[in-house]
Design a protein around this motif. Structure first.
Motif, short mmCIF file in Angstrom:
data_model
loop_
_atom_site.label_atom_id
_atom_site.label_comp_id
_atom_site.label_asym_id
_atom_site.label_seq_id
_atom_site.Cartn_x
_atom_site.Cartn_y
_atom_site.Cartn_z
N LEU A 163 0.84 -1.16 0.17
CA LEU A 163 0.07 -0.06 -0.13
C LEU A 163 0.66 1.35 0.03
CD1 LEU A 163 -2.62 1.32 0.08
CD2 LEU A 163 -2.55 0.92 2.55
N ILE A 164 2.05 1.25 0.93
CA ILE A 164 2.75 2.55 0.97
C ILE A 164 3.42 2.61 -0.46
CG2 ILE A 164 4.78 3.42 2.01
CD1 ILE A 164 2.29 3.36 3.43
N CYS A 190 12.94 8.07 2.33
CA CYS A 190 12.00 7.03 2.29
C CYS A 190 12.19 6.00 3.61
CB CYS A 190 12.37 6.09 1.00
SG CYS A 190 11.75 4.55 1.02
N PRO A 191 11.17 6.16 4.46
CA PRO A 191 11.28 5.31 5.40
C PRO A 191 11.77 3.92 5.37
CG PRO A 191 8.95 5.89 5.08
CD PRO A 191 9.71 6.56 4.22
N PHE A 192 11.13 3.22 4.35
CA PHE A 192 11.21 1.86 4.30
C PHE A 192 12.62 1.49 3.59
CE2 PHE A 192 6.59 1.73 3.82
CZ PHE A 192 6.44 0.71 4.60
N GLN A 251 7.86 -9.31 -0.35
CA GLN A 251 6.57 -8.39 0.21
C GLN A 251 6.93 -7.92 1.37
OE1 GLN A 251 3.66 -7.39 -1.41
NE2 GLN A 251 5.15 -8.11 -3.17
N THR A 252 7.94 -8.50 2.18
CA THR A 252 8.69 -7.90 3.50
C THR A 252 9.89 -7.62 3.43
OG1 THR A 252 9.06 -10.01 4.38
CG2 THR A 252 6.96 -9.25 4.56
N LEU A 253 10.39 -6.60 4.20
CA LEU A 253 11.78 -6.24 4.35
C LEU A 253 12.75 -7.59 4.63
CD1 LEU A 253 11.65 -2.90 6.17
CD2 LEU A 253 11.98 -3.17 3.69
#
Length: 260
Positions: A53-54, A108-110, A246-248
């Motif tokens: 979503l982000i 970018c926080p991610f 889909q995840t870090l």
């Protein structure tokens, strides 16, 4: 002693650059509004994870940025010394068994979370000769703050004046001190201070940081990423293939896990 570069621009040139930047922000806002309207009309085919979503929101930001970037820029896109032909900071041996490209934005926080998750392991893999990594800093979040392109420009200045090792140290300091997307944002003096902390000479980096010496190159990096299909940050390529995790944690595993 190396001669100092005379990179200060005239007041007229600075004013012209500032005016162009303001015009670019205005065009970005219009493009973002148009993209938002299109997004509202589109039907989503599946639920996105929180990360997705982000990333989707960032696509709108990036789309607006590239819409105005592709209108053209008269700024020179001269590359900093030591940069790759693909607008990157490269570390590691060319013959390393694994090659990684990281598209990132220092706001970018991610990207910051990915750095915290895998940064130390990636450094160790590079040092051991197991990985060659290329960091491509982008100005995707310029709509939020000038810190995005300013940080990318500052990295280019440090690379140009001080080499890749100091540039990597500066890269890490930017993430160690990453601001929130809501600010407050580091100013030029702070960027200079971090560059000096990383090992750069203040007189060598201050003019280029204050005058956005590589602004055109940073814009060109963003345009090249858009043409390559990069729509959000972080985006990671391992041996030329985009990591679809889909995840870090999944992305980090692809980066430092066993070579396939």
């Amino acid at each position: 002693m190396a001669q100092k570069k005379t990179t200060h621009r005239t007041a007229e040139e600075k004013a012209a650059t500032a005016a162009k930047r303001e015009a670019r922000r205005a065009r970005t806002e219009r493009a973002r509004a148009q993209a938002e309207e299109r997004r509202k009309k589109a039907k989503r085919k599946e639920q996105l994870t929180r990360f997705g979503l982000i990333a989707g929101v960032l696509v709108l930001v990036v789309g607006g940025y590239f819409l105005i970037s592709n209108l053209g820029s008269d700024k020179p896109d001269t590359a900093p010394a030591g940069a790759s032909d693909d607008y990157g900071l490269v570390l590691g041996e060319d013959d390393a068994p694994k090659s990684i490209v990281v598209y990132e934005d220092f706001l970018c926080p991610f990207c910051g979370q990915l750095e915290q998750t895998v940064g130390d392991q990636l450094d160790e893999a590079v040092e051991a000769g197991e990985v060659k990594v290329e960091f491509r800093a982008l100005p995707f979040l310029e709509r939020i703050s000038d810190f995005s392109p300013k940080a990318a420009n500052a990295l280019a200045v440090v690379l140009d004046t001080s080499g890749p090792e100091v540039a990597k140290s500066f890269h890490d300091l930017l993430y160690d001190n990453q601001p929130s997307e809501s600010g407050p944002f580091p100013d030029d003096d702070q960027l200079v201070a971090w560059a000096v902390e990383a090992g750069a000479d203040e007189d060598a980096v201050r003019p280029g940081i204050e005058d956005m010496a590589f602004e055109g190159w940073v814009d060109a990096a963003g345009e090249a990423a858009s043409k390559a299909g990069i729509k959000s940050t972080p985006t990671v390529l391992v041996d030329g293939k985009k990591v679809e995790g889909q995840t870090l944690a999944e992305i980090a595993e692809a980066m430092v896990g066993p070579t396939s």
